[in-house]
Design a protein around this motif. Structure first.
Motif, mmCIF file in Angstrom:
data_model
loop_
_atom_site.group_PDB
_atom_site.id
_atom_site.type_symbol
_atom_site.label_atom_id
_atom_site.label_comp_id
_atom_site.label_asym_id
_atom_site.label_seq_id
_atom_site.Cartn_x
_atom_site.Cartn_y
_atom_site.Cartn_z
ATOM 1 N N PHE A 113 43.894 35.324 34.033
ATOM 2 C CA PHE A 113 43.996 33.950 34.535
ATOM 3 C C PHE A 113 45.288 33.299 34.062
ATOM 4 O O PHE A 113 45.840 33.653 33.019
ATOM 5 C CB PHE A 113 42.807 33.125 34.042
ATOM 6 N N PHE A 114 45.766 32.323 34.841
ATOM 7 C CA PHE A 114 46.953 31.573 34.463
ATOM 8 C C PHE A 114 46.911 30.210 35.140
ATOM 9 O O PHE A 114 46.378 30.059 36.240
ATOM 10 C CB PHE A 114 48.238 32.324 34.860
ATOM 11 N N PRO A 115 47.457 29.184 34.497
ATOM 12 C CA PRO A 115 47.512 27.852 35.113
ATOM 13 C C PRO A 115 48.880 27.566 35.707
ATOM 14 O O PRO A 115 49.896 28.094 35.259
ATOM 15 C CB PRO A 115 47.242 26.931 33.919
ATOM 16 N N MET B 159 45.627 41.124 48.517
ATOM 17 C CA MET B 159 44.949 39.983 49.144
ATOM 18 C C MET B 159 45.307 38.705 48.401
ATOM 19 O O MET B 159 45.588 38.727 47.201
ATOM 20 C CB MET B 159 43.435 40.190 49.154
ATOM 21 N N MET B 160 45.289 37.583 49.134
ATOM 22 C CA MET B 160 45.500 36.267 48.525
ATOM 23 C C MET B 160 44.449 35.299 49.022
ATOM 24 O O MET B 160 44.110 35.290 50.214
ATOM 25 C CB MET B 160 46.888 35.724 48.850
ATOM 26 N N VAL B 161 43.916 34.487 48.100
ATOM 27 C CA VAL B 161 42.874 33.509 48.413
ATOM 28 C C VAL B 161 43.254 32.187 47.767
ATOM 29 O O VAL B 161 43.693 32.149 46.614
ATOM 30 C CB VAL B 161 41.497 33.963 47.872
ATOM 31 N N LEU B 162 43.088 31.079 48.503
ATOM 32 C CA LEU B 162 43.218 29.734 47.941
ATOM 33 C C LEU B 162 41.915 28.996 48.177
ATOM 34 O O LEU B 162 41.454 28.887 49.312
ATOM 35 C CB LEU B 162 44.382 28.978 48.581
ATOM 36 N N LEU C 282 44.685 41.214 43.842
ATOM 37 C CA LEU C 282 44.098 40.043 44.489
ATOM 38 C C LEU C 282 44.596 38.819 43.731
ATOM 39 O O LEU C 282 44.290 38.639 42.554
ATOM 40 C CB LEU C 282 42.566 40.096 44.453
ATOM 41 N N LEU C 283 45.397 37.996 44.413
ATOM 42 C CA LEU C 283 45.834 36.720 43.840
ATOM 43 C C LEU C 283 44.876 35.643 44.327
ATOM 44 O O LEU C 283 44.820 35.354 45.526
ATOM 45 C CB LEU C 283 47.267 36.402 44.272
ATOM 46 N N GLU C 284 44.123 35.077 43.401
ATOM 47 C CA GLU C 284 43.145 34.041 43.746
ATOM 48 C C GLU C 284 43.550 32.750 43.060
ATOM 49 O O GLU C 284 43.811 32.730 41.856
ATOM 50 C CB GLU C 284 41.740 34.455 43.300
ATOM 51 N N MET C 285 43.649 31.671 43.834
ATOM 52 C CA MET C 285 44.058 30.377 43.292
ATOM 53 C C MET C 285 43.054 29.311 43.679
ATOM 54 O O MET C 285 42.476 29.343 44.758
ATOM 55 C CB MET C 285 45.463 30.020 43.789
ATOM 56 N N GLU C 286 42.869 28.375 42.754
ATOM 57 C CA GLU C 286 41.914 27.287 42.944
ATOM 58 C C GLU C 286 42.643 25.979 42.699
ATOM 59 O O GLU C 286 43.234 25.782 41.633
ATOM 60 C CB GLU C 286 40.739 27.454 41.979
ATOM 61 N N ILE D 195 46.750 23.875 39.845
ATOM 62 C CA ILE D 195 46.221 25.137 40.352
ATOM 63 C C ILE D 195 45.890 26.061 39.186
ATOM 64 O O ILE D 195 46.673 26.219 38.260
ATOM 65 C CB ILE D 195 47.242 25.813 41.288
ATOM 66 N N THR D 196 44.695 26.643 39.251
ATOM 67 C CA THR D 196 44.333 27.722 38.337
ATOM 68 C C THR D 196 44.392 29.019 39.139
ATOM 69 O O THR D 196 43.767 29.137 40.181
ATOM 70 C CB THR D 196 42.923 27.532 37.763
ATOM 71 N N GLY D 197 45.170 29.973 38.651
ATOM 72 C CA GLY D 197 45.323 31.233 39.362
ATOM 73 C C GLY D 197 44.774 32.391 38.569
ATOM 74 O O GLY D 197 44.536 32.295 37.356
ATOM 75 N N SER D 198 44.549 33.493 39.254
ATOM 76 C CA SER D 198 44.166 34.730 38.569
ATOM 77 C C SER D 198 44.656 35.908 39.395
ATOM 78 O O SER D 198 44.718 35.835 40.627
ATOM 79 C CB SER D 198 42.654 34.820 38.365
ATOM 80 N N PHE D 199 45.022 36.964 38.710
ATOM 81 C CA PHE D 199 45.320 38.240 39.341
ATOM 82 C C PHE D 199 44.191 39.211 38.985
ATOM 83 O O PHE D 199 43.985 39.524 37.814
ATOM 84 C CB PHE D 199 46.649 38.829 38.839
ATOM 85 N N GLU D 200 43.442 39.635 39.999
ATOM 86 C CA GLU D 200 42.521 40.759 39.824
ATOM 87 C C GLU D 200 43.314 42.004 40.201
ATOM 88 O O GLU D 200 43.923 42.048 41.270
ATOM 89 C CB GLU D 200 41.306 40.596 40.720
#
Length: 485
Positions: free
Chosen positions: A223-225, A347-350, A380-384, A390-395
């Protein structure tokens, strides 16, 4: 009959049984006077309302069929950890939540929705909801959490359910999808996607390890902010260019993949809710579809030009979002490779933070992250998008990447975003990605090639000394000829 998306997951489950890669956990720490009976009553009503949560998948003559179980009491499993010391309680609750998130489902036996409550004290609990992806998706998770909050509030006051009856069930969606796939409009969808993805190249990212011959779905997550100020300036850049935040982040991510791979043809997968038809907005089930977003980055364009290209790609894909990804793969029929996902590997998700929130009246709920230690894709780059930025994570696939590589990737992505904000018209090759420490290493440390040598000796004397030490070593190479010292 199964939907196209369910058929793919059923096949993958048969291919790789006992895997947790398609488990969908929702885990919350609940603080306050929780009424366990009311919580169980609320979960019962959700399972009663949504047939997908009562569905199992059997095999008849080699083909899967879905069977909907009749409504029956749903049991909330409660585990009491109150006898443990406080620090042990918290550690054990985290361990149990992780184990529950990874516990596989049996599609033929079910249930494919389970709920566990860990009792830490009168004022503290951990709620663990886990579903198989074959009966849910991200939108459905939001529906479940929203309904759980509304039902808990009503039932705690002794009121009946405030939720209106559902106009359709998931089986209705499946039948509607199968009829649509037999009609004429689907041919236009096939034509669009064949043109869009013709000649698509495989993305070859530099990896730490050779790719295994068969995908094993081993994974981890970091995770990363992104700061609220950086998030805000990204949104302002998006507005100035007539784009959404998703488009800007996608353009940046594809730029990063371009810089890593050296390739100019970059495809990234991204899910869409696929809820455009009447009655689907409040339905629980696997309705989401996957779009392949392909952008050409040739010609070393400026970032704003890339953003314009991405905008057109995203708008076009959304106009043709209803062709199931599984049917698209069948139609294009790419060369099958058991070590890769077809058509895209990244994949990328927001998401909006409110989509995954749980609100129970009189209680404080904090979502907990549970790592299943699985990865469906290479990356998988997932961001919220939340109030604090934004809080992001790389799976990431741990068969391919080591953790320090992902740490560097996070740093490069953040530096790239800051460079884009500073100069949105910069050409892709001019945008920075190196951290300050990496720039120092590259420009200073690796160029520090000076060596000490005797200053009171002539050059030809030094050469003669080298001849004495290594007479047979190669000293010069020119046009295929070599000379030793």
């Amino acid at each position: 009959m199964l939907s196209s998306a369910q058929q793919r997951l059923w096949f993958l489950d048969r291919w790789n049984p006992g895997s947790a890669v398609y488990n969908t956990p929702l885990i919350f720490r609940v603080t306050g006077p929780l009424d366990i009976g009311t919580l169980e009553q609320s979960l019962n009503e959700i399972v009663r309302r949504h047939e997908a949560l009562r569905t199992i998948f059997l095999e008849e003559e080699g083909q899967p069929v879905q069977c909907i179980a009749p409504d029956a009491p749903f049991k909330l499993a409660v585990t009491d950890l109150g006898h443990l010391p406080e620090e042990e309680r918290r550690a054990e609750s985290g361990r149990m939540a992780g184990e529950e998130a990874k516990r596989p489902f049996d599609l033929a036996q079910g249930p494919l929705f389970r709920a566990n409550l860990l009792h830490l004290s009168r004022q503290e609990h951990v709620l663990i909801l886990v579903m198989h992806h074959i009966v849910t998706d991200e939108w459905s998770n939001g529906v479940i959490l929203r309904e759980l909050g509304e039902l808990y509030e009503a039932f705690s006051k002794g009121n009946p359910s405030p939720l209106p009856p559902l106009p359709v069930q998931y089986a209705d969606h499946t039948l509607r999808q199968q009829r649509w796939l037999q009609g004429e409009p689907v041919e236009r969808e096939y034509e669009y996607w064949k043109n869009q993805l013709s000649g698509l190249a495989v993305l070859e990212l530099p990896t730490d390890h050779a790719r295994p011959p068969v995908e094993r779905y081993h994974g981890n997550r970091k995770f990363f902010p992104l700061s609220s100020s950086l998030t805000q300036t990204l949104k302002e850049l998006s507005r100035r260019n007539g784009a959404t935040l998703f488009m800007t982040l996608l353009a940046a991510f594809q730029t990063l993949l371009h810089r890593y791979s050296g390739q100019e043809d970059i495809a990234v997968g991204s899910p869409v809710a696929n809820r455009g038809q009447t009655g689907l907005e409040g339905l629980v089930g696997y309705l989401a579809n996957t779009l392949v977003l392909r952008t050409q980055l040739g010609g070393n364009p400026g970032f704003c030009e890339v953003l314009s290209r991405v905008r057109e790609v995203v708008l076009g894909a959304n106009e043709h979002q209803y062709l199931p990804f599984e049917k698209l793969v069948e139609s294009i029929n790419p060369e099958r490779d058991p070590s890769r996902n077809p058509l895209f590997q990244v994949m990328m998700v927001l998401q909006n933070a409110s989509d995954s929130s749980l609100h129970l009246p009189g209680l404080v709920t904090d979502q907990m992250k549970a790592d299943k230690e699985t990865a469906e894709f290479d990356l998988l780059l997932e961001m919220e998008d939340g109030l604090e930025g934004i809080t992001g994570s790389f799976e990431y696939n741990t068969d391919l990447f080591d953790a320090p590589t992902i740490d560097r990737m996070i740093g490069h992505f953040r530096i790239l975003l800051e460079g884009i904000i500073a100069n949105p018209d910069a050409r892709l090759s001019d945008l920075p990605i190196l951290t300050e420490a990496e720039r120092h290493q590259l420009l200073v440390e690796w160029n520090n090639t000076a060596v000490d040598y005797p200053k009171d000796v002539c050059l030809h004397h030094l050469f003669e000394a080298q001849v004495e030490r290594t007479p047979d070593a190669v000293a010069l190479v020119f046009e295929g000829r070599q000379l030793t010292y």
